[in-house]
Design an enzyme around this catalytic site. Structure first.
Site, PDB file in Angstrom:
ATOM      1  N   LYS A  35       0.835  -1.203   0.000  1.00  0.00           N
ATOM      2  CA  LYS A  35       0.000   0.000   0.000  1.00  0.00           C
ATOM      3  C   LYS A  35       0.871   1.255   0.000  1.00  0.00           C
ATOM      4  CE  LYS A  35      -3.916  -0.625   2.295  1.00  0.00           C
ATOM      5  NZ  LYS A  35      -4.551  -0.906   3.605  1.00  0.00           N
ATOM      6  N   ARG A 105      -3.183   2.921   8.507  1.00  0.00           N
ATOM      7  CA  ARG A 105      -3.470   1.741   7.677  1.00  0.00           C
ATOM      8  C   ARG A 105      -2.278   0.793   7.673  1.00  0.00           C
ATOM      9  NH1 ARG A 105      -4.593   4.694   2.037  1.00  0.00           N
ATOM     10  NH2 ARG A 105      -5.931   2.904   1.576  1.00  0.00           N
ATOM     11  N   GLY A 114      -5.868 -10.800   8.621  1.00  0.00           N
ATOM     12  CA  GLY A 114      -5.346 -10.959   9.972  1.00  0.00           C
ATOM     13  C   GLY A 114      -4.592  -9.734  10.438  1.00  0.00           C
ATOM     14  N   MET A 116      -4.137  -5.656  11.287  1.00  0.00           N
ATOM     15  CA  MET A 116      -5.034  -4.685  11.899  1.00  0.00           C
ATOM     16  C   MET A 116      -5.770  -3.888  10.826  1.00  0.00           C
ATOM     17  SD  MET A 116      -4.413  -1.505  14.393  1.00  0.00           S
ATOM     18  CE  MET A 116      -4.579  -0.374  13.030  1.00  0.00           C
ATOM     19  N   ARG A 349      -3.476  -1.159  -6.694  1.00  0.00           N
ATOM     20  CA  ARG A 349      -2.786  -2.449  -6.616  1.00  0.00           C
ATOM     21  C   ARG A 349      -3.162  -3.258  -7.853  1.00  0.00           C
ATOM     22  NH1 ARG A 349      -6.356  -4.305  -1.466  1.00  0.00           N
ATOM     23  NH2 ARG A 349      -8.298  -3.559  -2.333  1.00  0.00           N
ATOM     24  N   HIS A 471     -11.928 -32.367   6.480  1.00  0.00           N
ATOM     25  CA  HIS A 471     -11.724 -33.596   5.708  1.00  0.00           C
ATOM     26  C   HIS A 471     -12.354 -33.489   4.328  1.00  0.00           C
ATOM     27  CE1 HIS A 471     -12.790 -37.768   4.489  1.00  0.00           C
ATOM     28  NE2 HIS A 471     -11.572 -38.019   4.941  1.00  0.00           N
ATOM     29  N   ARG A 597      -2.914 -47.190 -24.668  1.00  0.00           N
ATOM     30  CA  ARG A 597      -3.125 -48.467 -23.973  1.00  0.00           C
ATOM     31  C   ARG A 597      -3.940 -49.367 -24.870  1.00  0.00           C
ATOM     32  NH1 ARG A 597      -4.346 -44.788 -19.012  1.00  0.00           N
ATOM     33  NH2 ARG A 597      -5.340 -43.800 -20.764  1.00  0.00           N
ATOM     34  N   GLU A 848       8.916 -48.356 -14.550  1.00  0.00           N
ATOM     35  CA  GLU A 848       7.912 -48.213 -13.500  1.00  0.00           C
ATOM     36  C   GLU A 848       8.195 -49.136 -12.330  1.00  0.00           C
ATOM     37  OE1 GLU A 848       4.144 -49.226 -15.329  1.00  0.00           O
ATOM     38  OE2 GLU A 848       5.159 -50.458 -16.796  1.00  0.00           O
ATOM     39  N   SER A 867       9.893 -44.518 -20.920  1.00  0.00           N
ATOM     40  CA  SER A 867       8.755 -43.697 -20.545  1.00  0.00           C
ATOM     41  C   SER A 867       8.468 -44.017 -19.081  1.00  0.00           C
ATOM     42  CB  SER A 867       7.551 -44.034 -21.420  1.00  0.00           C
ATOM     43  OG  SER A 867       6.440 -43.310 -20.964  1.00  0.00           O
ATOM     44  N   THR A 870       4.857 -43.207 -13.808  1.00  0.00           N
ATOM     45  CA  THR A 870       5.075 -42.780 -12.422  1.00  0.00           C
ATOM     46  C   THR A 870       3.966 -43.207 -11.478  1.00  0.00           C
ATOM     47  OG1 THR A 870       4.292 -40.638 -13.178  1.00  0.00           O
ATOM     48  CG2 THR A 870       6.660 -40.886 -12.830  1.00  0.00           C
ATOM     49  N   ASN A 871       2.859 -43.729 -12.026  1.00  0.00           N
ATOM     50  CA  ASN A 871       1.830 -44.234 -11.130  1.00  0.00           C
ATOM     51  C   ASN A 871       2.329 -45.523 -10.460  1.00  0.00           C
ATOM     52  OD1 ASN A 871      -0.752 -44.121  -9.945  1.00  0.00           O
ATOM     53  ND2 ASN A 871      -1.448 -45.702 -11.371  1.00  0.00           N
ATOM     54  N   ASP A 872       2.720 -46.513 -11.280  1.00  0.00           N
ATOM     55  CA  ASP A 872       3.275 -47.739 -10.714  1.00  0.00           C
ATOM     56  C   ASP A 872       4.582 -47.458  -9.972  1.00  0.00           C
ATOM     57  OD1 ASP A 872       1.817 -50.156 -10.914  1.00  0.00           O
ATOM     58  OD2 ASP A 872       1.961 -50.058 -13.099  1.00  0.00           O
ATOM     59  N   CYS A 935       4.605 -40.784 -18.722  1.00  0.00           N
ATOM     60  CA  CYS A 935       3.238 -40.989 -19.203  1.00  0.00           C
ATOM     61  C   CYS A 935       2.255 -41.211 -18.059  1.00  0.00           C
ATOM     62  CB  CYS A 935       3.180 -42.156 -20.178  1.00  0.00           C
ATOM     63  SG  CYS A 935       3.604 -43.728 -19.420  1.00  0.00           S
ATOM     64  N   TYR A 955       9.721 -35.001 -23.081  1.00  0.00           N
ATOM     65  CA  TYR A 955       8.306 -34.638 -23.172  1.00  0.00           C
ATOM     66  C   TYR A 955       7.557 -35.126 -21.934  1.00  0.00           C
ATOM     67  CZ  TYR A 955       7.494 -39.544 -24.131  1.00  0.00           C
ATOM     68  OH  TYR A 955       7.438 -40.907 -24.005  1.00  0.00           O
TER      69      TYR A 955
HETATM   70  P1  ADP Z   1      -7.956  -2.191   2.921  1.00  0.00           P
HETATM   71  O1  ADP Z   1      -6.611  -2.798   3.020  1.00  0.00           O
HETATM   72  O2  ADP Z   1      -9.002  -3.013   3.595  1.00  0.00           O
HETATM   73  O3  ADP Z   1      -8.296  -1.774   1.539  1.00  0.00           O
HETATM   74  P2  ADP Z   1      -7.584   0.604   3.508  1.00  0.00           P
HETATM   75  O4  ADP Z   1      -6.484   1.049   4.362  1.00  0.00           O
HETATM   76  O5  ADP Z   1      -7.405   0.806   2.049  1.00  0.00           O
HETATM   77  O6  ADP Z   1      -7.892  -0.892   3.851  1.00  0.00           O
HETATM   78  O7  ADP Z   1      -8.833   1.414   4.001  1.00  0.00           O
HETATM   79  C1  ADP Z   1     -10.117   1.013   4.246  1.00  0.00           C
HETATM   80  C2  ADP Z   1     -11.102   2.044   3.689  1.00  0.00           C
HETATM   81  O8  ADP Z   1     -10.856   3.341   4.207  1.00  0.00           O
HETATM   82  C3  ADP Z   1     -11.002   2.196   2.181  1.00  0.00           C
HETATM   83  O9  ADP Z   1     -12.282   2.335   1.646  1.00  0.00           O
HETATM   84  C4  ADP Z   1     -10.194   3.420   1.999  1.00  0.00           C
HETATM   85  O10 ADP Z   1     -10.471   4.066   0.778  1.00  0.00           O
HETATM   86  C5  ADP Z   1     -10.627   4.274   3.185  1.00  0.00           C
HETATM   87  N1  ADP Z   1      -9.579   5.198   3.592  1.00  0.00           N
HETATM   88  C6  ADP Z   1      -8.359   4.860   4.039  1.00  0.00           C
HETATM   89  N2  ADP Z   1      -7.617   5.949   4.291  1.00  0.00           N
HETATM   90  C7  ADP Z   1      -8.395   7.018   4.005  1.00  0.00           C
HETATM   91  C8  ADP Z   1      -8.204   8.426   4.048  1.00  0.00           C
HETATM   92  N3  ADP Z   1      -7.046   8.938   4.419  1.00  0.00           N
HETATM   93  N4  ADP Z   1      -9.214   9.207   3.671  1.00  0.00           N
HETATM   94  C9  ADP Z   1     -10.380   8.677   3.285  1.00  0.00           C
HETATM   95  N5  ADP Z   1     -10.642   7.376   3.213  1.00  0.00           N
HETATM   96  C10 ADP Z   1      -9.658   6.532   3.579  1.00  0.00           C
HETATM   97 MG    MG Z   2      -8.057  -0.427   0.497  1.00  0.00          MG
HETATM   98 MG    MG Z   3      -7.385  -3.867   5.632  1.00  0.00          MG
END
Ligand code: ADP
Ligand code: MG
Ligand code: MG
Length: 983
Positions: A35, A105, A114, A116, A349, A471, A597, A848, A867, A870-872, A935, A955
């Site tokens: 980011k 962010r 996972g 924050m 991204r 499972h 075969r 094989e 050839s 690889t199964n057997d 094969c 091949y």
């Molecule tokens: P994620 O990784 O889930 O995309 P982001 O950090 O991009 O998390 O942010 C979550 C939301 O908050 C997004 O919709 C983003 O556009 C908005 N956002 C983040 N920073 C700002 C900011 N400085 N001003 C306005 N909106 C923001």
């Molecule tokens: Mg985002």
């Molecule tokens: Mg996020």
């Protein structure tokens, strides 16, 4: 002094200074996270990005390693950067009159669940709130932002449980008699802020920090700590992401999309991520903030409409999209916000895309000159290619089904693909119906190891419990079955064989449809479509490039003494038993047949009785032939036990020989045996002719008969029952003719039963089969070789280019080839002499059995090609019988991590692979021009294909439907290993 903080505006040049060179995109991502690198690059490209700064991933690791303490100088650098942001934006952090607010962010090198979550509006307190209200001219918005900050900060930064704030919110809503948050007034929200603060104090024993810097500091610490959270660690383990990458923290000036109808926020893709079309794509909302678009609370508008709502912003956004694509040379997924008519970019991204879009975008971008062919190939995964070869639900039908309320439930999308079938509530029913040719979906609350036979017979698997590693999910992926697991809304009652969901009841035998990729379950049958390969222009273009890359004459390098090792990459051949499969495989791009075969041909209804005659009489006839040969031999050499024959003995032996020859002429067994072989010869010849015709110009490897003979006879149990029934019938009164017919059929069955009992083997897969069978009954394989060469000569005379290769299965000792291959080659030469034409051919063997690999130098004295079966080879290297292993313990082994994957699907490099490499090396030491391929089913698996490239095979051969996938995988292997010396 370490540099821990980079101002977004100058990050690129600052990094250049620190590194001593221009940073690459990857270096930017390593330091600033995905980011942060995106924000910095957009800023450098002159795009409107709110000012901000990034604290590096290295700072995160230093923080963790120092026992959760900021490294020296980091915080000071952050505050310094904050001042620069204030100067750039013209507002001050904590200024009660007109406060600068920021978002905090997280952002690692790879986007990761996972971590924050983003905290918006950091810097808001009792005082700055007033400034925000004045600035936005919206009191309700001010209080709403404030209460969100307290809850979000309390939850994500300070770890207060969700329920604490939910509880307070629910209580207030109940008091006000409203159901929705949105129904709360500004005054209500002000009250909520007071109560949130009290709850915060109660949970932590301290007040919500009024000091903006203290808020910022705690938020940054929380982002760093989240790197060591359980969910983040689990995800890294699963995705093999190193633990020491760390996450960056991005502090970004807040911009507001919710300041009226000249404001808004949205998400846009530079190309359509579903079709790949080069059209701007996405959604936006006017007068809304950040997550509102994804949260789905209001109906979003397609970005195309932005042209009507905000024409200037629309034009600007299109320009930016083009710029970003050219910069990143890939489709971008962008977040933007418009604050009072001004566009701000918040993220970019590489966009996620469907298989179809991945292929189209890659091919289009080559045409546009944005990327090279090799890059295009690397942008597409084998899974993407696979998509084009299997049935998929028709998108229109899915939309219709959704509109008609037929979507029953959603669950975990455990294994992709579309499955339609009748619900079966247990494994035995699923297996019985599946074997009867019905399409079945096996439905269970969850599955256990003894359900596997049902799962294999089913088209799809559906459960109401468990997750992606349950499972059911593991097994489904292992066998390539579509599966939706943990669809919690389904109330599955195995006793009554019903499933209740959303007021509907489905019973056993009712149809359902599963979308394993989306994790969706539908009632009834939904039509599927198989993409028409011939019409997939982009895919065919891409795979054409794949072939070119693999055919690069310098794709592979070998140590100097590796004579005969191929310098080009892998070719892709196919396993095809019938001309129609061969033709299909050729359209898919196969360049040869690696395995035909022949036994399937014996099973055809018209031929089976002759095959059975051949088998039933082989033993008796062969015993006579063997005696004849022995006598001829002795007379020929003129010696017995080393002593020369005297006149008397010679005359005796000659008389014996005459007697045997008489017996042979009179033997019904010999007659039946020869008659059967003569009958089978023309049918085999026409089978092979069809293959040569379909594969004009390409090599065709035909394997001589391989399975144990009992497979062509009825089962012992079945025969016993029939004999017993017939015997019981003899007591019943009937006509003379009736009696005669009954007796005849009883006698016939008894003969068959006796033969089957005689042939019984304790472990037929390790018994009389393959080359052992050919040595025991040589006339069978000789007949096959004659059929192959008669067909080849006939085809060659018609101008077809034939390259027959005769493959002898299951060799374990070179002596086996000595006694069979030499004779078989004699037949080939004889046929060519009869036909007055010579053709190019090879004789070779399957490798094989481990012993064959270990003594490959000896085997290659006769075999002109290897050839790897690889199964057997996997069965015999591990000592597993595949059927038993897959039904019993293999799933458990994979679950427990005893084995990383099923070795029958992904070639075991450490064991089986070692044998393969040894076999290739030894074989080529004897015969540098030895042709080597694989094969087994592994020939269609990308990881195994890469291994074959590294092991020096010419091949890989796989089933027709895997050919396109294998072509891409072969190119990937060539790209990945180019320029390295393999060994
Ligand atoms: P994620 O990784 O889930 O995309 P982001 O950090 O991009 O998390 O942010 C979550 C939301 O908050 C997004 O919709 C983003 O556009 C908005 N956002 C983040 N920073 C700002 C900011 N400085 N001003 C306005 N909106 C923001
Ligand atoms: Mg985002
Ligand atoms: Mg996020």
């Amino acid at each position: 002094m370490n540099k821990w903080v980079y101002l977004t505006q100058t990050a690129h040049s600052d990094m250049a200074q620190v590194l001593g060179h221009e940073p690459s995109l990857d270096e930017m991502k390593v330091t600033l996270g995905g980011k942060g690198a995106g924000l910095a690059e957009m800023t450098r490209a002159g795009l409107p990005v709110p000012p901000g700064f990034t604290i590096t991933t290295a700072a995160c690791m230093a923080f963790i390693n120092a026992g959760f303490r900021f490294p020296a100088g980091m915080w000071e650098q952050a505050l310094e950067a904050l001042h620069q942001v204030e100067a750039l934006y013209g507002k001050k952090f904590g200024d009660p009159a007109d406060p600068l607010l920021v978002s905090v962010r997280s952002g690692a090198k790879f986007s990761m669940p996972g971590m924050m979550e983003t905290i918006l509006n950091v810097g808001l307190n009792d005082e700055t709130l007033q400034g925000l209200v004045e600035f936005t001219e919206n009191e309700r918005f001010g209080w709403d932002s404030y209460r969100r900050l307290i809850a979000m900060f309390g939850r994500t930064a300070m770890g207060i449980s969700d329920e604490v704030f939910d509880h307070v919110m629910e209580a207030l809503k109940a008091e006000r008699g409203v159901e929705d948050d949105t129904a709360l007034s500004a005054a209500d929200l002000r009250e909520l802020v007071a109560r949130y603060k009290a709850a915060y104090r109660e949970a932590l024993g301290q007040d919500f920090p009024q000091n903006p810097q203290e808020q910022l500091k705690a938020a940054v610490e929380a982002v760093f700590r989240s790197w060591m959270g359980k969910k983040a660690i689990d995800y890294r383990r699963a995705e093999k992401i190193p633990d020491d990458l760390g996450t960056a923290v991005n502090v970004v000036t807040m911009v507001f999309g919710n300041m009226g109808w000249d404001s808004g926020t949205g998400v846009a893709f530079t190309r359509n991520p579903s079709t790949g079309d080069k059209t701007f794509y996405g959604d936006y909302l006017l007068n809304a903030q950040g997550e509102d678009v994804v949260a789905g609370i209001r109906n979003t508008k397609p970005v195309a409409q932005l042209g009507d709502d905000m024409p200037q912003v629309h034009t600007q956004l299109l320009e930016i999209a083009g710029k970003l694509e050219r910069h990143y040379r890939d489709m971008q997924d962008m977040e933007f916000t418009v604050e009072r008519g001004k566009l701000w970019m918040l993220q970019t991204r590489n966009g996620k895309r469907t298989a179809r879009a991945a292929v189209k975008i890659a091919v289009d971008m080559v045409a546009e000159g944005l990327i090279s062919r090799e890059e295009a190939l690397l942008r597409v995964t084998p899974k993407d290619v696979d998509f084009f070869l299997h049935p998929q639900f028709d998108e229109k039908e899915i939309r219709k089904a959704k509109a008609a309320g037929r979507m029953l439930a959603t669950g975990v999308n455990a294994s992709p693909g579309a499955a339609v079938g009748m619900l079966a509530f247990d494994a035995d029913t699923a297996e019985a119906w599946g074997n009867a040719g019905k399409a079945v979906i096996m439905i269970r609350p969850e599955t256990k190891p003894d359900d596997v036979h049902g799962m294999i017979a089913a088209k799809g698997i559906l459960t109401s419990r468990g997750g992606a590693t349950a499972h059911a999910a593991v097994v489904a992926r292992q066998f390539g079955k579509p599966a939706v697991v943990g669809a919690r809304d389904l109330q599955i009652d195995v006793e009554t064989r019903t499933v209740h969901v959303r007021g509907q009841v489905l019973r056993e035998g009712d149809y359902a449809s599963l979308d394993g990729a989306a994790g969706e379950v539908y009632a009834g049958e939904i039509a599927t479509v198989v993409p028409d390969y011939e019409k997939e222009t982009e895919l065919r273009t891409l795979l054409g490039w794949a072939d070119e890359v693999a055919a690069d004459p310098a794709a592979r390098q070998w140590p100097a003494d590796y004579a005969g090792y191929p310098a080009r990459g892998l070719q892709v051949w196919t396993n095809a038993d019938y001309p129609r499969d061969a033709r299909r495989a050729r359209t898919f791009g196969a360049q040869g047949i690696g395995l035909c075969r022949t036994e399937h041909m014996f099973f055809e209804q018209e031929r089976l009785p002759h095959v059975q005659q051949m088998i039933l009489n082989a033993d008796e006839a062969q015993a006579l032939f063997d005696r004849q040969h022995r006598l001829q031999n002795t007379l020929g050499v003129g010696k017995e036990d080393g002593k020369p024959l005297d006149e008397k003995r010679r005359a005796d032996l000659q008389a014996d020989l005459a007697a045997v020859e008489h017996d042979i002429a009179a033997s019904p067994a010999v007659k039946a045996y020869r008659g059967a072989l003569e009958h089978l010869l023309p049918s085999q010849r026409s089978d092979f002719y069809g293959l040569f015709e379909a594969m004009d110009g390409c090599p065709v490897i035909i394997r001589l008969i391989d399975p144990p003979l009992h497979e062509f006879l009825p089962g012992q149990e079945e025969l016993l029952v029939e004999v017993t029934d017939l015997e019981a019938d003899t007591g019943l009164p009937r006509t003379e003719t009736g009696k005669r017919l009954l007796a005849e059929s009883l006698a016939e069955k008894k003969v068959l039963l006796a033969a089957v009992q005689k042939m019984h083997e304790a472990n037929p897969m390790m018994g009389l089969r393959g080359i052992r069978l050919g040595i025991t009954y040589p006339d069978i394989t000789k007949m096959q070789v004659r059929a192959i060469f008669e067909a080849a000569c006939e085809a060659a005379k018609k101008g077809i280019v034939v390259k027959p290769e005769v493959m002898i299965p299951l060799t374990g000792h070179v002596n086996e080839l000595k006694v069979s291959q030499v004779d078989l080659e004699g037949v080939a030469k004889q046929v060519m002499a009869e036909q007055g034409i010579t053709i190019e051919y090879k004789f070779g063997t399957m490798i094989e059995i481990p012993r064959a690999a270990v003594t490959a130098d000896e085997v290659a004295t006769l075999a002109q090609f290897f050839s790897f079966g690889t199964n057997d080879l996997t069965q015999m290297t591990f000592g597993y019988s595949r059927d038993d292993a897959e039904r019993r313990f293999l799933v458990k082994y994979v679950e427990l991590g005893v084995l990383p994957v099923n070795p029958f699907q992904v070639l075991d490099r450490g064991g089986v692979g070692k044998l393969v490499k040894m076999g290739v090396r030894l074989g080529r030491q004897t015969r540098p021009e030895l042709e080597v391929g694989i094969c087994g089913e592994h020939g269609g698996d990308p990881s195994s294909i890469e291994f074959c490239h590294m092991a020096g095979l010419h091949y890989v051969s796989c089933s027709p439907f895997r050919v396109p996938v294998a072509r891409l995988a072969a190119a990937h292997a060539a790209i990945a290993h180019k320029g390295k010396v393999l060994e």
